[in-house]
Design an enzyme around this catalytic site. Sequence first.
Site, short mmCIF file in Angstrom:
data_model
loop_
_atom_site.label_atom_id
_atom_site.label_comp_id
_atom_site.label_asym_id
_atom_site.label_seq_id
_atom_site.Cartn_x
_atom_site.Cartn_y
_atom_site.Cartn_z
N HIS A 104 0.83 -1.21 0.00
CA HIS A 104 0.00 0.00 0.00
C HIS A 104 0.85 1.25 0.00
CE1 HIS A 104 -3.57 -2.42 1.82
NE2 HIS A 104 -3.39 -2.65 0.53
N THR A 114 -3.98 -8.04 11.04
CA THR A 114 -4.81 -7.48 9.99
C THR A 114 -6.24 -7.99 10.12
OG1 THR A 114 -5.11 -7.19 7.59
CG2 THR A 114 -4.18 -9.31 8.31
N1 APR Z 1 -1.63 -7.20 18.05
C1 APR Z 1 -2.12 -7.89 16.99
N2 APR Z 1 -3.24 -7.51 16.31
C2 APR Z 1 -3.85 -6.39 16.73
C3 APR Z 1 -3.40 -5.62 17.83
C4 APR Z 1 -2.23 -6.06 18.49
N3 APR Z 1 -1.74 -5.40 19.56
N4 APR Z 1 -4.25 -4.55 18.01
C5 APR Z 1 -5.18 -4.65 17.02
N5 APR Z 1 -4.95 -5.75 16.28
C6 APR Z 1 -5.70 -6.23 15.12
C7 APR Z 1 -7.17 -5.90 15.12
O1 APR Z 1 -7.90 -6.89 15.82
C8 APR Z 1 -7.47 -5.93 13.62
O2 APR Z 1 -7.79 -7.24 13.19
O3 APR Z 1 -5.16 -5.56 14.00
C9 APR Z 1 -6.14 -5.50 12.98
C10 APR Z 1 -6.18 -4.08 12.43
O4 APR Z 1 -7.14 -4.06 11.41
P1 APR Z 1 -7.30 -2.75 10.51
O5 APR Z 1 -7.38 -1.56 11.40
O6 APR Z 1 -8.42 -3.05 9.57
O7 APR Z 1 -5.92 -2.61 9.73
P2 APR Z 1 -5.46 -3.44 8.47
O8 APR Z 1 -5.98 -4.84 8.50
O9 APR Z 1 -4.00 -3.28 8.35
O10 APR Z 1 -6.17 -2.64 7.27
C11 APR Z 1 -5.88 -3.06 5.95
O11 APR Z 1 -7.12 -1.18 5.08
O12 APR Z 1 -7.49 0.97 5.76
C12 APR Z 1 -6.88 0.20 4.78
O13 APR Z 1 -4.97 0.53 3.46
C13 APR Z 1 -5.41 0.45 4.78
O14 APR Z 1 -3.57 -1.10 4.93
C14 APR Z 1 -4.85 -0.79 5.45
C15 APR Z 1 -5.87 -1.85 5.06
#
Ligand code: APR
Length: 243
Positions: A120, A188
């Site tokens: 990204h 994620t």
């Molecule tokens: N350790 C592990 N996982 C965690 C922690 C932690 N301390 N804290 C939160 N999480 C998890 C949450 O439960 C969730 O499943 O991290 C994940 C974060 O999810 P998102 O906020 O959706 O982030 P991400 O999956 O990276 O989003 C994907 O979406 O917004 C777009 O381009 C952006 O790259 C991003 C993509």
Amino acid sequence: MNGVLLKEAADAILNADYFIALTGAGISKESKIPTFRGEDGLWRNYDAMELATPSAFTRNPSLIWEWYAWRQGLISECEPNPAHNTLVRWEERGILKTLITQNVDGLHIRAGSVNVHEVHGDLWTLKCTSCNYRGRLMQPATGIPSCPQCNNHLRPDVVWFGELLDPVIMDHVYTELERADACIVIGTSALVQPAASFPLIVKQRGGKIIEVNVEPTMLTGTVDFYLSGKAGETLPALDELMI
Ligand code: APR
């Protein structure tokens, strides 16, 4: 954390021929960087998904740059955490072959990971909205940066919703996914394509999937090992079993 499950996951990693990692915003949580969809995922009552789009930038470039400058300021004060550092150690030991990240915070590279695919993009990089200029910020943006070549607005060189991922990066990523026989998926929500499907490609070819998350996701039903916990704690715990 279930010690038996942790040991089985550690053994699956050590027994793999080609072990890769996929990370999301959760791996940076212990570095104090908010996730997108968590309880701290909103900013000034906006949802990140309403800001990270080309139309939002066209409508209000000043607001979008304010959001990115805020994130750049936050990230410049954050450090990689033990989860990032564990992945560096696994790469140095020859255990981890490739790291694919959805994150734009640059923390994997700052931690010392080398074979990293930022699918990204990187929120410090810039591209012109009109010409082919590419650049890089060394400190958080002030106002709307202008192109030094054509004087039009510069934007963050990241992938927004509705935009295609870099085909060159994606070609490398799919090659790695075809080679992998084990993949650890860290922090994620597995909601955004195509990254959410990367682990399924490994799974469909008979590979093992390990998921590290504080809560179950769309992927959890298909993974071989679901390790419930914070990335900053779970990865070092795994590492201790991988002597
Ligand atoms: N350790 C592990 N996982 C965690 C922690 C932690 N301390 N804290 C939160 N999480 C998890 C949450 O439960 C969730 O499943 O991290 C994940 C974060 O999810 P998102 O906020 O959706 O982030 P991400 O999956 O990276 O989003 C994907 O979406 O917004 C777009 O381009 C952006 O790259 C991003 C993509």
